[in-house]
Design a protein around this motif. Structure first.
Motif, PDB file in Angstrom:
ATOM      1  N   GLN A 107       0.806  -1.226   0.000  1.00 24.65           N
ATOM      2  CA  GLN A 107       0.000   0.000   0.000  1.00 24.65           C
ATOM      3  C   GLN A 107       0.843   1.283   0.000  1.00 24.65           C
ATOM      4  OE1 GLN A 107      -3.715   0.359   0.094  1.00 24.65           O
ATOM      5  NE2 GLN A 107      -3.199  -1.556  -0.949  1.00 24.65           N
ATOM      6  N   PRO A 108       1.735   1.435  -0.972  1.00 29.02           N
ATOM      7  CA  PRO A 108       2.530   2.664  -1.045  1.00 29.02           C
ATOM      8  C   PRO A 108       1.664   3.873  -1.397  1.00 29.02           C
ATOM      9  CG  PRO A 108       2.835   1.364  -3.032  1.00 29.02           C
ATOM     10  CD  PRO A 108       2.029   0.517  -2.092  1.00 29.02           C
ATOM     11  N   GLU A 109       2.129   5.040  -0.980  1.00 29.95           N
ATOM     12  CA  GLU A 109       1.394   6.278  -1.252  1.00 29.95           C
ATOM     13  C   GLU A 109       1.920   6.992  -2.499  1.00 29.95           C
ATOM     14  OE1 GLU A 109      -1.280   7.232   0.307  1.00 29.95           O
ATOM     15  OE2 GLU A 109      -1.209   5.592   1.764  1.00 29.95           O
ATOM     16  N   LYS A 110       3.236   6.925  -2.693  1.00 29.64           N
ATOM     17  CA  LYS A 110       3.853   7.600  -3.839  1.00 29.64           C
ATOM     18  C   LYS A 110       4.686   6.580  -4.618  1.00 29.64           C
ATOM     19  CE  LYS A 110       4.069  12.210  -1.760  1.00 29.64           C
ATOM     20  NZ  LYS A 110       4.946  13.369  -1.436  1.00 29.64           N
ATOM     21  N   LYS A 129      -3.908   0.276  -6.554  1.00 28.67           N
ATOM     22  CA  LYS A 129      -4.218   1.301  -5.552  1.00 28.67           C
ATOM     23  C   LYS A 129      -4.552   2.609  -6.254  1.00 28.67           C
ATOM     24  CE  LYS A 129      -2.915   3.422  -1.210  1.00 28.67           C
ATOM     25  NZ  LYS A 129      -1.909   3.662  -0.168  1.00 28.67           N
ATOM     26  N   SER A 131      -5.776   5.267  -5.127  1.00 27.07           N
ATOM     27  CA  SER A 131      -5.534   6.491  -4.369  1.00 27.07           C
ATOM     28  C   SER A 131      -4.057   6.901  -4.344  1.00 27.07           C
ATOM     29  CB  SER A 131      -6.025   6.339  -2.931  1.00 27.07           C
ATOM     30  OG  SER A 131      -5.309   5.308  -2.270  1.00 27.07           O
ATOM     31  N   ALA A 132      -3.174   6.034  -4.853  1.00 29.97           N
ATOM     32  CA  ALA A 132      -1.739   6.345  -4.851  1.00 29.97           C
ATOM     33  C   ALA A 132      -1.427   7.430  -5.877  1.00 29.97           C
ATOM     34  CB  ALA A 132      -0.933   5.096  -5.155  1.00 29.97           C
ATOM     35  N   GLN A 133      -0.419   8.215  -5.581  1.00 32.66           N
ATOM     36  CA  GLN A 133       0.096   9.195  -6.548  1.00 32.66           C
ATOM     37  C   GLN A 133       1.189   8.509  -7.349  1.00 32.66           C
ATOM     38  OE1 GLN A 133       1.928  12.698  -4.868  1.00 32.66           O
ATOM     39  NE2 GLN A 133       2.271  13.636  -6.875  1.00 32.66           N
ATOM     40  N   ASN A 158      -4.990   8.194 -11.828  1.00 35.79           N
ATOM     41  CA  ASN A 158      -4.010   8.535 -10.789  1.00 35.79           C
ATOM     42  C   ASN A 158      -2.566   8.447 -11.282  1.00 35.79           C
ATOM     43  OD1 ASN A 158      -4.409   5.693 -10.913  1.00 35.79           O
ATOM     44  ND2 ASN A 158      -3.493   5.421  -8.888  1.00 35.79           N
ATOM     45  N   ASP A 182       7.771   5.751  -2.182  1.00 38.09           N
ATOM     46  CA  ASP A 182       7.992   4.603  -1.307  1.00 38.09           C
ATOM     47  C   ASP A 182       7.872   3.294  -2.079  1.00 38.09           C
ATOM     48  OD1 ASP A 182       5.297   5.107  -1.638  1.00 38.09           O
ATOM     49  OD2 ASP A 182       4.813   5.152   0.496  1.00 38.09           O
ATOM     50  N   THR A 211      10.601   1.259   2.229  1.00 37.43           N
ATOM     51  CA  THR A 211      10.394   1.447   0.801  1.00 37.43           C
ATOM     52  C   THR A 211      10.989   0.278   0.025  1.00 37.43           C
ATOM     53  OG1 THR A 211      12.449   2.704   0.617  1.00 37.43           O
ATOM     54  CG2 THR A 211      10.456   3.971   0.980  1.00 37.43           C
TER      55      THR A 211
END
Length: 264
Positions: A107-110, A129, A131-133, A158, A182, A211
């Protein structure tokens, strides 16, 4: 690229030393095997990417491709065909699904990708995912346009695509735009010196949190594999995993320096 005979020899050598979960005593790596490698679930996203593959194969469209060298824009122009790219160069289903499971699990964000091509690997990552950037970099502007068609076809919103030199774009993202990923997937320059350079750019900032950097095609050539081995031996490469095609470098706090070759 290695000949088919050499590829077979390399695979046999890999297979002889690759370990299963029964040989692994690291809790993190055991979980990696059980929850990611051995996960056989089928997700709806896989069907969507299969439809994308079929779209490009059926379209069978030729386009001009501008090659990007190891950190230098060579300007060499070639003709590529969407059907052949999908069949011979795009991320295959086995490893594309693995990318999906990696993102789904961690579940990384970036997320940063070097080498967009027609957007197959990007699609697996983005659909895991929403919602990830996600920023993906492609050296050839005409290829980037094809990838944009892929994202539109799958309603992926996204992903931001940057064009041009990888090193220049990565440096700008890290130091001017403060985009610290990450999760990184590198599949855009099959030269050993290039992947070492990308690692040197990324790890000083990425090592501060949990990461992963994933290198594709580490056995593409002797040069690529030597570069991968060099990276895997570095003390800053906290935990490394070799699964034949992918080489993964994890930065994990509290885990001692370890390297694993796993059967996949």
């Amino acid at each position: 690229m290695l000949s088919k005979v050499n590829q077979l020899l390399w695979y046999l050598k890999y297979y002889r030393i690759a370990k299963t979960r029964f040989d692994v005593h690291s809790p993190f790596v055991y979980e990696f095997i059980e929850e990611i490698i051995k996960d056989k679930r089928s997700f709806y996203a896989f069907e969507k990417v299969d439809l994308l593959r079929k779209k490009w194969i059926k379209k069978n469209e030729s386009y001009e491709y501008t090659d990007l060298g190891a950190g230098t824009f060579t300007g060499e122009k070639k003709i590529r065909n969407t059907k052949k790219v999908i069949q011979n160069q795009a991320c295959n289903a086995k490893y594309g699904k693995l990318l999906f499971r990696l993102v789904n699990f961690f579940q990384p964000e970036k997320i940063l990708e070097l080498g967009t091509s027609l957007g197959i690997s990007t699609a697996y990552i983005a659909l895991a995912k929403s919602s990830a950037q996600i920023i993906t970099i492609e050296g050839c502007n005409k290829t980037a346009r094809k990838a944009a068609e892929s994202f539109q076809f799958l309603d992926i919103e996204n992903v931001q695509t940057l064009e041009g030199d990888f090193e220049k774009n990565v440096h700008e993202l890290l130091h001017q735009k403060n985009f610290i990923p990450d999760f990184v997937f590198i599949d855009g320059n099959h030269k050993g010196e290039a992947i070492i350079k990308y690692f040197d750019l990324l790890y000083p900032l990425m090592k501060e949190k949990d990461t992963v950097i994933i290198f594709d095609d580490i056995r593409w050539s002797g040069d690529m594999y030597n570069a991968w081995e060099s990276i895997a031996k570095r003390p800053e490469a906290n935990l490394t995993i070799d699964i034949y095609k992918f080489g993964l470098v994890f930065f994990r706090k509290g885990i001692r320096k370890q390297h694993f070759t796993l059967r996949y």
